[in-house]
Write a protein that holds these residues in place. Structure first.
Motif, PDB file in Angstrom:
ATOM      1  N   SER A 133       2.843   1.686  -3.368  1.00 40.49           N
ATOM      2  CA  SER A 133       1.953   2.007  -4.495  1.00 40.49           C
ATOM      3  C   SER A 133       1.763   3.504  -4.666  1.00 40.49           C
ATOM      4  N   THR A 134       2.026   4.284  -3.637  1.00 41.12           N
ATOM      5  CA  THR A 134       1.819   5.728  -3.711  1.00 41.12           C
ATOM      6  C   THR A 134       2.920   6.446  -4.479  1.00 41.12           C
ATOM      7  N   TYR A 135       4.087   5.827  -4.614  1.00 40.36           N
ATOM      8  CA  TYR A 135       5.180   6.526  -5.306  1.00 40.36           C
ATOM      9  C   TYR A 135       5.740   5.767  -6.504  1.00 40.36           C
ATOM     10  N   ARG A 194       7.762  12.802  -0.696  1.00 38.28           N
ATOM     11  CA  ARG A 194       7.204  12.770   0.659  1.00 38.28           C
ATOM     12  C   ARG A 194       8.210  12.134   1.621  1.00 38.28           C
ATOM     13  N   ASN A 249      10.054   9.740  -4.670  1.00 42.11           N
ATOM     14  CA  ASN A 249       9.289   9.736  -3.423  1.00 42.11           C
ATOM     15  C   ASN A 249       9.634  10.991  -2.604  1.00 42.11           C
ATOM     16  N   HIS A 254       8.144   2.083   6.090  1.00 36.09           N
ATOM     17  CA  HIS A 254       6.849   2.396   5.478  1.00 36.09           C
ATOM     18  C   HIS A 254       5.821   2.722   6.546  1.00 36.09           C
ATOM     19  N   PRO A 276      -0.518   4.501   4.322  1.00 36.34           N
ATOM     20  CA  PRO A 276      -1.013   5.808   3.870  1.00 36.34           C
ATOM     21  C   PRO A 276      -2.225   6.320   4.650  1.00 36.34           C
ATOM     22  N   ARG A 334       0.834  -1.213   0.000  1.00 37.60           N
ATOM     23  CA  ARG A 334       0.000   0.000   0.000  1.00 37.60           C
ATOM     24  C   ARG A 334       0.863   1.255   0.000  1.00 37.60           C
ATOM     25  N   ALA A 335       1.904   1.264   0.801  1.00 32.18           N
ATOM     26  CA  ALA A 335       2.768   2.447   0.880  1.00 32.18           C
ATOM     27  C   ALA A 335       3.541   2.643  -0.425  1.00 32.18           C
ATOM     28  N   TRP A 374      -0.706   8.494   7.477  1.00 34.43           N
ATOM     29  CA  TRP A 374       0.263   9.559   7.241  1.00 34.43           C
ATOM     30  C   TRP A 374      -0.119  10.793   8.046  1.00 34.43           C
TER      31      TRP A 374
END
Length: 156
Positions: free
Chosen positions: A22-24, A123, A121, A83, A86, A19-20, A89
């Motif tokens: 997949s965001t970047y 963030r 990434n 990680h 999300p 999941r984490a 966060w």
């Protein structure tokens, strides 16, 4: 609460990581078809490494995997995976987990921590900068996809 991950939690850890990540990774997580629960179980059971997790409301919300890399000085630790789910966060999970890592590294006599962060990434890069990580001048990145960062564990 921050604690050591249990082998039985490998599947939950793999899900959080996916999941984490997949965001970047806009084109999909590399090695998405890998047996990540088995890989995490190996990391959790390594006698020369440690995997910590943050837990809130009986759910894993963050993970950190580290060990001294092969060939590195004994006082160096590498943060291989870090990680935060999300959904959690900006809730202090990463900061608490990072503080627990630092505490463990100091207890283990580590002086320097290193990591690779995905170049896209931003963030994570901002988070690491807030924690005191800087670009590693001794180890420039070997590719365009990652940046190497370094942290003085002792505060020097």
């Amino acid at each position: 609460m921050i604690r050591t991950v249990l082998p039985v939690e490998a599947e939950a850890v793999a899900g959080l990581m996916t999941r984490a990540r997949s965001t970047y990774y806009p084109d999909g997580v590399p090695d998405a078809d890998a047996d990540w629960p088995a890989r995490w179980r190996q990391a959790i059971e390594r006698p020369d490494g440690q995997v910590l997790c943050a837990v809130r409301d009986a759910r894993l919300t963050g993970i950190a995997s580290f060990r001294t890399p092969r060939g590195a000085p004994a006082e160096t630790v590498k943060l291989f995976q870090f990680h935060v789910d999300p959904d959690h966060w900006r809730a202090g999970v990463g900061t608490a987990l990072h503080a627990a890592c630092l505490e463990q590294w100091r207890a283990d006599g580590k002086r320097t921590a290193v990591l690779e962060v995905h170049a896209g990434n931003h963030r994570a890069q901002a988070f690491y900068a807030r924690q005191g990580w800087v670009r590693d001048p001794e180890t420039p990145s070997g590719d365009d996809l990652h940046l190497n960062l370094r942290l003085s564990v002792t505060g020097e």
